[in-house]
Design a protein around this motif. Sequence first.
Motif, PDB file in Angstrom:
ATOM      1  N   SER A  85       0.847  -1.197   0.000  1.00 39.79           N
ATOM      2  CA  SER A  85       0.000   0.000   0.000  1.00 39.79           C
ATOM      3  C   SER A  85       0.877   1.240   0.000  1.00 39.79           C
ATOM      4  O   SER A  85       1.991   1.235   0.546  1.00 39.79           O
ATOM      5  N   ALA A  86       0.359   2.308  -0.589  1.00 37.25           N
ATOM      6  CA  ALA A  86       1.047   3.598  -0.604  1.00 37.25           C
ATOM      7  C   ALA A  86       0.026   4.685  -0.327  1.00 37.25           C
ATOM      8  O   ALA A  86      -1.094   4.651  -0.852  1.00 37.25           O
ATOM      9  N   SER A  87       0.385   5.645   0.515  1.00 35.62           N
ATOM     10  CA  SER A  87      -0.542   6.716   0.867  1.00 35.62           C
ATOM     11  C   SER A  87       0.165   8.060   0.793  1.00 35.62           C
ATOM     12  O   SER A  87       1.356   8.177   1.118  1.00 35.62           O
ATOM     13  N   ARG A  88      -0.624   9.069   0.382  1.00 33.89           N
ATOM     14  CA  ARG A  88      -0.071  10.420   0.286  1.00 33.89           C
ATOM     15  C   ARG A  88      -1.216  11.411   0.107  1.00 33.89           C
ATOM     16  O   ARG A  88      -1.994  11.301  -0.836  1.00 33.89           O
ATOM     17  N   ALA A  89      -1.349  12.332   1.031  1.00 35.17           N
ATOM     18  CA  ALA A  89      -2.264  13.477   0.897  1.00 35.17           C
ATOM     19  C   ALA A  89      -3.651  13.069   0.427  1.00 35.17           C
ATOM     20  O   ALA A  89      -4.161  13.568  -0.570  1.00 35.17           O
ATOM     21  N   GLY A  90      -4.266  12.134   1.157  1.00 38.76           N
ATOM     22  CA  GLY A  90      -5.627  11.756   0.828  1.00 38.76           C
ATOM     23  C   GLY A  90      -5.755  10.717  -0.261  1.00 38.76           C
ATOM     24  O   GLY A  90      -6.875  10.331  -0.625  1.00 38.76           O
ATOM     25  N   HIS A  91      -4.637  10.227  -0.796  1.00 38.45           N
ATOM     26  CA  HIS A  91      -4.651   9.177  -1.814  1.00 38.45           C
ATOM     27  C   HIS A  91      -4.111   7.885  -1.204  1.00 38.45           C
ATOM     28  O   HIS A  91      -3.071   7.885  -0.539  1.00 38.45           O
ATOM     29  N   ASP A  92      -4.811   6.791  -1.450  1.00 36.17           N
ATOM     30  CA  ASP A  92      -4.379   5.486  -0.968  1.00 36.17           C
ATOM     31  C   ASP A  92      -4.388   4.501  -2.126  1.00 36.17           C
ATOM     32  O   ASP A  92      -5.427   4.306  -2.788  1.00 36.17           O
ATOM     33  N   LEU A  93      -3.243   3.889  -2.372  1.00 40.54           N
ATOM     34  CA  LEU A  93      -3.101   2.886  -3.425  1.00 40.54           C
ATOM     35  C   LEU A  93      -2.826   1.533  -2.783  1.00 40.54           C
ATOM     36  O   LEU A  93      -2.109   1.441  -1.783  1.00 40.54           O
ATOM     37  N   HIS A  94      -3.389   0.487  -3.378  1.00 42.21           N
ATOM     38  CA  HIS A  94      -3.186  -0.854  -2.836  1.00 42.21           C
ATOM     39  C   HIS A  94      -3.110  -1.850  -3.981  1.00 42.21           C
ATOM     40  O   HIS A  94      -3.952  -1.844  -4.887  1.00 42.21           O
ATOM     41  N   LEU A  95      -2.096  -2.700  -3.941  1.00 39.92           N
ATOM     42  CA  LEU A  95      -1.912  -3.761  -4.933  1.00 39.92           C
ATOM     43  C   LEU A  95      -1.660  -5.058  -4.185  1.00 39.92           C
ATOM     44  O   LEU A  95      -0.844  -5.099  -3.262  1.00 39.92           O
ATOM     45  N   GLU A  96      -2.375  -6.123  -4.561  1.00 42.55           N
ATOM     46  CA  GLU A  96      -2.207  -7.388  -3.867  1.00 42.55           C
ATOM     47  C   GLU A  96      -2.318  -8.557  -4.841  1.00 42.55           C
ATOM     48  O   GLU A  96      -2.931  -8.448  -5.907  1.00 42.55           O
ATOM     49  N   ALA A  97      -1.710  -9.667  -4.443  1.00 40.53           N
ATOM     50  CA  ALA A  97      -1.797 -10.909  -5.203  1.00 40.53           C
ATOM     51  C   ALA A  97      -2.218 -12.027  -4.259  1.00 40.53           C
ATOM     52  O   ALA A  97      -1.602 -12.222  -3.205  1.00 40.53           O
ATOM     53  N   GLU A  98      -3.283 -12.751  -4.628  1.00 41.11           N
ATOM     54  CA  GLU A  98      -3.773 -13.878  -3.846  1.00 41.11           C
ATOM     55  C   GLU A  98      -3.393 -15.171  -4.566  1.00 41.11           C
ATOM     56  O   GLU A  98      -3.737 -15.350  -5.733  1.00 41.11           O
TER      57      GLU A  98
END
Length: 708
Positions: A620-633
């Motif tokens: 996950s990456a976060s910055r100034a109200g933005h949240d990104l998430h990448l995952e592999a199951e």
Amino acid sequence: MFARLKHSTALVALMAGAGLAAPALAQQAEVDGDVIVVTSAPLGVTADEIVGAVEVVDRRHLEDNLSGSLADTIAHEPGVSTTYFGPAASRPVIRGLGADRVRVLVNGVGLIDASTNSPDHAVASEALEAQRVEILRGPAAIAYGGAAIGGVVNVIDGRIPEERAEDGLEGRFYGSVTSVDDGETAAGRVRFNAGQFVINLEGLMRTAQPYDIPGYAESETFRLFEEAEEHEDEHDDDDEEEHEDEHPYGTVENSGLDFNSASAGISWVGENGFIGVAFKQTNALYGVPGGHAHGEEEHEDEHDDGHDEDHEVEHGEGESVRIDLEQTRFDLRGEWRDLGEHVDRVKFSFGTGSYEHVELEGDEIGTLFTNEGWEGRLEARHVAIDLWGGSWEGAAGVQAFSRDFAAIGEEAYVPPSETSDWGVFLVERWDAESWGLEGGLRLERRELDTASDSRTFETSSLSGSIFFRPVRDTFLAVTLSSSERAPTDVELFADGPHVASSTFELGDPDLDIERAVSAELTARTRLGDWSLEASVFRADYDGFIAAYATGAEEDGIPVFAYSQDDVVLSGFEGRLEGPLGAWGGWDFDGELTGEYVEASLDAGGDLPRLPPLSLTAGISASRAGHDLHLEAEWADVQDNTAPFEFKSQSYVIVNARWSFEPLPERDMRVILEARNLTDAEARLHTSFLKDQVPLPGRNFRAALVLDF
């Protein structure tokens, strides 16, 4: 797609105009800002120090991971899977156990539906109705009795307010669209004060068309098996290509749905507690995928691609089955604190409901299921006592339910029955800071009656734990427990074709109590800035009840008879998460979860529908109200199979999500998500329909969340 988002946003706005919105208030106690108290546990212990495994899934996490039903939404949690009977009917599976071994509750009491009787029966609770979901596994669930021998999923929905609305009025809206099924979801709740009273109104709708998949609906193994049977029965030498063209491709037929619910609640809220009532109405119309049918027409029109757009659920003559569901429910809840020098808190929950659904074959009613019942729970916690250099606290309570269940029609494979269950429990904990002890006991009595037979069971469950805090931010617990579960009406009295699972089921009225002796090690610690939580468990079952294949056939389908065998179940689950550092103004975090369970019979072989080893890695990456998430199951091959069960292939699913706040001055959040980015074929081994109903293909979701 974004035009559909605009449409869903309009639906939510319409709900707001009608006074239906979701509260910004989260109904959970907090200690030091971010330590959550597990209210499903009688002692109200924090999640960091509860004995046994527990997950608390908050509302934001539910919205971020929303995936159809409640069970599908929480299935990514360690140790949790789903029966996945299509997007409408799924039930949680915990550590490989499901049905009556996992209790799905709302505010501590049962749902009063028919979901434990068959995997094609939907759970009468939606993920977006929850303010949070508490998942208890192992000894943490002992206060809920034998029917929770696998675990507890408790939905805290807030329909009955416990606190006053901030500034007199608060609300929450959610609206989304999905591409894989042309789905639309809208949910909202509003809460406002009226003197000492607090009123809560809410509504939800979820609709979808049959969903897309990357290939054939039936697995390759299943298609080859079907073709071999056809050739053997008909001595037909048609070429393979002609057979392939007959199999459903690209879409799971008859998987559309239309769900809606509405509720109203009112509470009197004082300084030391609250008391309130709520009414809820649930309606659903959904297809049962997998090509199931009743009677002689079971295989006719098996590959019809048509669907009725008016109902958004396809149905063919004698082939497609739809379920039309309705439930009316009333609830009463209350809690009172600081009752004197001996009693710290008393709380109670009571629910009564009238449930029915009809299974429609075309326009004809095949079977009518009804369930009339009630359930109540009362807990009292005594004040902490200084004793032997530590603090002693405990709670006691009583829980009871009664239900009158009936199935009338072609799929009436179980006779009408009445079930009543009474239980008392006691949980005590002594904590000397560096170490402590905890114990629990529950005694139950269950009575099951039909027109021709009756059984009575008395069961007991108890556990004892010792826990340690050897260093700061580390909690270790070892628990030994003994649990007993009484058989259900289906396990005792079933006698007929069960179309949902394509089996002819035979119960055994002489079944005895199922007993399990288990051991569990739970560890929570910090490794630098990273946190680790893991559990290792083993349970030895004496008289585990399951439906086993007999090798015979009745009405053209295999016969499964309920019987008892000794089973050893063991496994582990865990989660590791922490910061990865900062780069370019972004803060990065990582997470790794894993789970594994195996269950072997003393007589040889494995239990059916066991989840395979699986791992999920996310960044996950976060910055100034933005949240990104990448995952592999990743799920491994499952070749530990029961007789007449095909193995499941390994798969990898990649998901990505971006959420952001477009207007910082407004409490608004936008979620853009892509699931199964590579359009992989994935089948859950825990599903009765794994060889006929894969998981959805590539799916894009756009959602809007608004607080006020």
